[in-house]
Design a protein around this motif. Structure first.
Motif, short mmCIF file in Angstrom:
data_model
loop_
_atom_site.label_atom_id
_atom_site.label_comp_id
_atom_site.label_asym_id
_atom_site.label_seq_id
_atom_site.Cartn_x
_atom_site.Cartn_y
_atom_site.Cartn_z
N GLU A 5 -13.16 37.06 37.27
CA GLU A 5 -14.71 35.93 36.84
C GLU A 5 -13.82 35.59 36.06
OE1 GLU A 5 -17.10 40.31 36.49
OE2 GLU A 5 -15.59 40.05 34.90
N ALA A 8 -13.18 32.91 38.04
CA ALA A 8 -14.39 32.09 39.01
C ALA A 8 -15.32 30.59 38.03
CB ALA A 8 -15.48 32.96 39.62
N LYS A 9 -15.37 31.04 36.90
CA LYS A 9 -16.05 29.89 35.83
C LYS A 9 -15.20 28.62 35.50
CE LYS A 9 -19.06 33.72 33.18
NZ LYS A 9 -20.02 33.23 32.36
N ARG A 10 -13.26 29.56 35.53
CA ARG A 10 -12.89 28.11 35.37
C ARG A 10 -13.05 27.16 36.85
NH1 ARG A 10 -8.16 30.72 31.39
NH2 ARG A 10 -9.57 31.23 29.76
N ASP A 12 -15.04 26.79 38.96
CA ASP A 12 -16.98 25.56 38.76
C ASP A 12 -16.24 24.54 37.83
OD1 ASP A 12 -18.13 28.17 40.12
OD2 ASP A 12 -18.82 28.91 38.57
N LYS A 13 -16.43 25.07 36.64
CA LYS A 13 -15.82 23.74 35.37
C LYS A 13 -15.04 22.36 36.34
CE LYS A 13 -14.69 22.80 30.73
NZ LYS A 13 -14.59 23.34 29.94
N GLU A 15 -14.18 22.02 39.13
CA GLU A 15 -15.22 21.60 40.36
C GLU A 15 -15.73 20.25 40.08
OE1 GLU A 15 -17.97 22.36 44.30
OE2 GLU A 15 -17.67 23.90 42.88
N ASN A 16 -16.27 20.28 38.30
CA ASN A 16 -17.23 19.40 38.16
C ASN A 16 -16.25 18.38 38.03
OD1 ASN A 16 -19.67 20.81 38.17
ND2 ASN A 16 -19.18 20.96 36.70
#
Length: 156
Positions: A5, A8-10, A12-13, A15-16
């Motif tokens: 988890e 996954a959050k990291r 997402d960041k 990817e930006n």
């Protein structure tokens, strides 16, 4: 929150940052098709908005490398069951897992990036050479990001 988890959050960041870096790289390629932005005279005559593209590229380049090194690599290894206690072990194992092509290349990217961000070179040409190095190594930092993402997907 477990390791999957957190990663996954990291990612997402991250990817930006990666998407923005790609966009800035395309803009820099356009600038380079018009003139040699690494020439001191040309650089000094660039409009502020064009210089801002270069600054933004370097910021995202640095962010990706920082994020990978500080917030992704050790968690990837944990996810795969590879224990590490020191950053040198993390980087060594990241190289063994083919996430980075070589420790030497990772360190060189880091050193050039640090020069630009922290110890801004006194000579403009030196700074432009470092900028060129970072732009020329877009595909290397991109591969580190994509290799990390693929490694994560393999174990997630």
């Amino acid at each position: 929150m477990n390791t999957k988890e957190i990663l996954a959050k990291r990612f997402d960041k991250l990817e930006n940052h990666y998407k923005a870096l790609k966009e800035y790289k395309l803009l820099i390629d356009d600038l380079l098709s018009e003139s040699n932005i690494y020439d001191q005279f040309v650089f000094n005559t660039l409009k502020p908005e064009k210089r801002a593209i270069l600054d933004a590229y370097l910021k995202r380049f640095a962010s990706i490398q920082d994020f990978l090194g500080a917030k992704i690599f050790s968690f990837l290894l944990d996810l795969a069951g590879i224990n590490n206690t020191k950053m040198s072990e993390v980087l060594s194992n990241i190289e063994k897992e083919n996430i980075i092509d070589s420790l030497e290349n990772w360190i060189e990217l880091r050193e050039v990036r640090n020069e630009l961000e922290h110890d801004y070179p006194e000579e403009l040409q030196e700074a432009l050479n470092d900028l060129k190095y970072c732009v020329d190594n877009f595909h290397k930092i991109e591969s580190y990001y994509l290799n990390s993402l693929n490694f994560y997907k393999k174990y997630a």
